[in-house]
Design an enzyme around this catalytic site. Structure first.
Site, PDB file in Angstrom:
ATOM      1  CE  LYS A   1       3.060   1.379   0.545  1.00 38.94           C
ATOM      2  NZ  LYS A   1       3.515   2.348   1.526  1.00 38.94           N
TER       3      LYS A   1
ATOM      4  NE  ARG B   1      -2.249   2.837   5.600  1.00 39.99           N
ATOM      5  CZ  ARG B   1      -2.365   2.588   4.307  1.00 39.99           C
ATOM      6  NH1 ARG B   1      -1.497   1.807   3.696  1.00 39.99           N
ATOM      7  NH2 ARG B   1      -3.353   3.126   3.618  1.00 39.99           N
TER       8      ARG B   1
END
Ligand code: PMM
Length: 284
Positions: A219, A260
């Protein structure tokens, strides 16, 4: 040990590998748009140590627009069906009740909704009917608008309170507590500072009494952390996997149920290191 209906029980943090069947996801958009490529990628992730494979057909990158239901179904259902038939534990990443329902019928065993059921009023009923585990991510609005919603009094307390409220609403709609998994929603209406605060205080979410999923993989806040010191350029998404594995280890240590990730190999090793370390610490 965490029990979630229909999922294998593990004595360590689980690894959820990501298959984005999209043309535009931020780090792997377009790579697995072809169903056959998506299926082989899912099988590769499983061989690398993924305990579950999360299949998604709609990008949620900041600013992205929604895809139609028909297009989302066309992208994900064949991939879910084939991976499930091959024995893979499949999770469906969707905000649409119809997609969740058809994916579960095609063999998906977990529903991962970044809106925690807020985007589609029919989601809670479908989740209640299927009985499948349901990821309730902290969410404040669609990706097109979310950067303007990143305003908190105290991000850790606010996210915990908003997730608790969502849990109450889902239980009232007939979803069972044993189905629920919580997720802080890193990057969704959150600045880098908010993401770090939530990671540093993961205990505030595990204290809510349900399994917690952490999805930090590649991210933007990692790109910022690892920016080139000379130019200030953020580290490119595909070069954030070592940092992601570090977050996986720390999340596992902090009690996360699962992480994840796009690159499974590093994280699969990381969670095993944490399990061995914790076992040794318990033996004393
Ligand atoms: N982030 C993305 C997609 N799905 N699901 C959950 N539960 N939590 C997340 O933070 C999350 C998610 C962002 O996109 P990516 O698939 O490209 O990582």
């Amino acid at each position: 040990m965490t029990h979630l209906p229909g999922l294998p029980q593990l004595d360590r943090c689980a690894v959820m590998g990501i298959v984005n069947v999209t043309p535009d996801s931020f780090s792997d958009g377009g790579l697995w748009l072809d169903p056959a490529a998506a299926v082989s990628h899912g099988l590769r992730l499983t061989a690398s140590g993924a305990d579950l494979v999360d299949v998604g057909g709609e990008s949620t990158r900041p600013g992205s627009q929604r895809v139609t239901e028909a297009e989302e179904l066309r992208r994900v259902i064949p991939v879910v069906r084939e991976l499930a038939a091959a024995g893979v534990v499949v999770s469906i990443d969707t905000m649409r009740a119809s997609v969740a329902e058809q994916a579960v019928a095609a063999g998906a065993r977990l529903v991962n909704d970044v809106s925690g059921g807020l985007a589609d009023p029919d989601m809670a009923e479908v989740v209640a009917d299927t009985g499948a585990p349901f990821v309730v991510m902290h969410w404040r609005g669609q990706s097109a608008d979310m950067d303007g919603l990143a305003v908190y009094e105290d991000v850790v307390a606010d996210v915990a309170a908003e997730l608790s409220q969502r849990v109450g609403e889902l239980l009232a709609a007939g979803v069972k507590e044993e189905q629920l998994i919580l997720d802080p929603g890193l990057g969704f209406a959150k600045t880098s500072e908010h993401n770090w605060a939530l990671l540093g205080r993961l205990d505030a979410l595990t204290a809510l009494g349900r399994p917690v999923l952490v999805a930090a993989s590649r991210k933007r806040f990692l790109g910022t952390l690892l920016a080139n010191p000379e130019t200030g350029e953020p580290r490119p998404a595909r070069q954030r996997d070592d940092a992601t594995a570090a977050i996986s280890a720390l999340s596992a240590q902090a009690g996360a149920w699962a992480v994840r990730v796009h690159d499974v190999a590093g994280t699969a090793d990381a969670v095993r290191v944490v399990a061995a370390w914790q076992q040794a610490a318990r033996r004393g």
